[in-house]
Design an enzyme around this catalytic site. Structure first.
Site, PDB file in Angstrom:
ATOM      1  N   LYS A   1       0.989  -1.207   0.015  1.00  0.00           N
ATOM      2  CA  LYS A   1      -0.142   0.150   0.252  1.00  0.00           C
ATOM      3  C   LYS A   1       0.848   1.443  -0.030  1.00  0.00           C
ATOM      4  O   LYS A   1       1.364   1.448   0.822  1.00  0.00           O
ATOM      5  CB  LYS A   1      -0.506   0.137   1.262  1.00  0.00           C
ATOM      6  CG  LYS A   1      -1.942   1.222   1.720  1.00  0.00           C
ATOM      7  CD  LYS A   1      -2.288   0.892   2.710  1.00  0.00           C
ATOM      8  CE  LYS A   1      -3.139   2.208   2.959  1.00  0.00           C
ATOM      9  NZ  LYS A   1      -4.259   2.017   4.078  1.00  0.00           N
TER      10      LYS A   1
ATOM     11  N   LYS B   1      -2.857  -1.441  -3.443  1.00  0.00           N
ATOM     12  CA  LYS B   1      -3.457  -0.471  -3.747  1.00  0.00           C
ATOM     13  C   LYS B   1      -2.469   1.296  -3.790  1.00  0.00           C
ATOM     14  O   LYS B   1      -1.552   1.059  -3.348  1.00  0.00           O
ATOM     15  CB  LYS B   1      -4.278  -0.469  -2.171  1.00  0.00           C
ATOM     16  CG  LYS B   1      -4.708   0.845  -1.322  1.00  0.00           C
ATOM     17  CD  LYS B   1      -5.652   0.794  -0.489  1.00  0.00           C
ATOM     18  CE  LYS B   1      -6.209   1.522  -0.173  1.00  0.00           C
ATOM     19  NZ  LYS B   1      -6.952   2.021   1.436  1.00  0.00           N
TER      20      LYS B   1
HETATM   21  C1  PBG Z   1      -7.715   2.523   5.578  1.00  0.00           C
HETATM   22  C2  PBG Z   1      -7.838   2.666   4.093  1.00  0.00           C
HETATM   23  C3  PBG Z   1      -7.660   3.727   3.198  1.00  0.00           C
HETATM   24  C4  PBG Z   1      -8.219   3.700   1.632  1.00  0.00           C
HETATM   25  C5  PBG Z   1      -9.063   1.937   2.207  1.00  0.00           C
HETATM   26  N1  PBG Z   1      -8.655   1.877   3.801  1.00  0.00           N
HETATM   27  C6  PBG Z   1      -7.531   5.059   3.675  1.00  0.00           C
HETATM   28  C7  PBG Z   1      -5.616   5.684   3.738  1.00  0.00           C
HETATM   29  O1  PBG Z   1      -5.061   4.819   4.195  1.00  0.00           O
HETATM   30  O2  PBG Z   1      -5.168   6.930   4.096  1.00  0.00           O
HETATM   31  C8  PBG Z   1      -8.459   4.216   1.346  1.00  0.00           C
HETATM   32  C9  PBG Z   1      -9.421   3.389  -0.177  1.00  0.00           C
HETATM   33  C10 PBG Z   1      -9.590   4.895  -1.826  1.00  0.00           C
HETATM   34  O3  PBG Z   1      -8.975   5.786  -1.838  1.00  0.00           O
HETATM   35  O4  PBG Z   1     -10.352   4.381  -1.933  1.00  0.00           O
HETATM   36  N2  PBG Z   1      -8.633   2.602   6.301  1.00  0.00           N
END
Ligand code: PBG
Length: 318
Positions: free
Chosen positions: A189, A242
């Site tokens: 991520k 992601k």
């Molecule tokens: C954390 C989480 C995030 C997203 C999904 N799970 C936010 C982050 O890491 O700041 C982002 C998903 C998106 O932008 O569609 N709970």
């Protein structure tokens, strides 16, 4: 003479098509908010609302009827505190059990992180400097995952990129008898600007500091391989990457290297980008199919996308 164009004739082209996109490949995000009595639309995510438990059931029904197998649930709690302890019981657990009871066909995935529940917005329990304290954070995540499992969740998706989170959660779930619950960590991520609309959607921005200490540097590739290897060793069943579109090379490399189930999370900023281009007439909605297909081509087996319902409808009409 070799003539690749021979195969591009209508009818033949479908026979030689190498990649496909089906509603069955898609996962639809679902936001639930403990503060609401009726759904409220999310300005930063056109077409999306925060739901109550009741309307979340209707949403899950609609999604499954479109042939989309799964929803991923995100919660907005009534209360936040330093430790994020309101993640232990509340709207997410209620939504999971309500969907499992009323829409048994739906696979329910729970995003498992503390950032929506901490007053400071960090993904764990932090010290004064805003640094995540690993041990208490892992303990909290274990409890949260177990509470989702008790509510009947099918897949736990830990999204905080906390070192050791997969092994800790796997051990806890197994100990509590939930060895059938699958783990889909956000293994690679990136610390991305493409999450901005989501943070507005769930109020999970950081009050101070940022997430660069535990999310990955967008410049790195080898590090993603290492992260994924560790998560697999710790018991991950599906590997989530992601964002998706700016990281297709990562999806490709992870699939090639490990050949395990890969999920691409096409995040809120990717949605916003295409959505506004389409709504402003700069692109047609065919760009949605082409974009989702690029993720499948790169190696994703499944895609979390805010276009899930729209894409499923289009695919059904073709
Ligand atoms: C954390 C989480 C995030 C997203 C999904 N799970 C936010 C982050 O890491 O700041 C982002 C998903 C998106 O932008 O569609 N709970």
């Amino acid at each position: 003479m070799a003539r690749p164009a021979r195969l591009r004739k209508k009818g033949i082209s479908t026979l030689v098509r190498e990649t496909s996109l089906h509603p069955g490949d898609l996962i639809c995000p679902l936001f639930v908010d403990e503060n609401l009595r009726a759904p409220v639309s999310i300005p930063s995510l056109a077409g999306f609302s925060r739901h109550t438990v009741e309307t979340a059931i209707l949403e899950a029904e609609e999604v499954t009827e479109l042939g989309i197998p799964a929803v991923i649930v995100f919660g907005v709690p009534r209360h936040k505190n330093e430790t994020g302890s309101s993640a232990l019981s509340g709207i997410v657990q209620d939504t999971i059990s309500a969907i499992k009871a009323n829409v048994p066909k739906a696979t329910v995935i729970a995003d498992t992180c503390l950032c929506e529940y901490t007053s400071h917005g960090h993904c764990g329990i932090v010290d004064e400097a805003g640094t995540i304290r690993r041990d208490p954070t892992l303990e909290m995540l274990q409890q949260v995952a177990a509470s989702y499992a008790r509510a009947g969740v099918d897949i736990v998706a830990p999204s905080g990129m906390i070192d050791g989170m997969v092994g800790a959660i796997r051990a806890k779930l197994d100990k509590e008898g939930f060895d059938a619950v699958a783990l889909m960590p956000y293994a690679a991520k990136y610390c991305s600007s493409f999450y901005a609309p989501f943070r507005d959607a769930v109020d999970s921005g950081c009050a101070f500091g940022d997430r660069s200490a535990h999310q990955m540097d967008p410049a790195n590739t080898n590090e993603a391989v290492r992260e994924v290897r560790l998560d697999l060793e710790e018991g991950a069943d599906i590997i989530m990457i992601k964002p998706a579109l700016p990281y297709l090379d990562i999806i490709y490399r992870i699939k090639q290297t490990f050949n395990v189930p890969v999920a691409a999370y096409s995040v809120s900023g990717e949605y916003a980008m295409l959505r506004s281009a389409i709504d402003n007439g700069h692109l047609t909605d065919e760009a949605i199919y082409e974009t989702l297909l690029s993720m499948k081509r790169a190696g994703a087996d499944m895609i979390v996308t805010y276009f899930a319902k729209e894409a499923a409808k289009t695919l059904a009409s073709q």
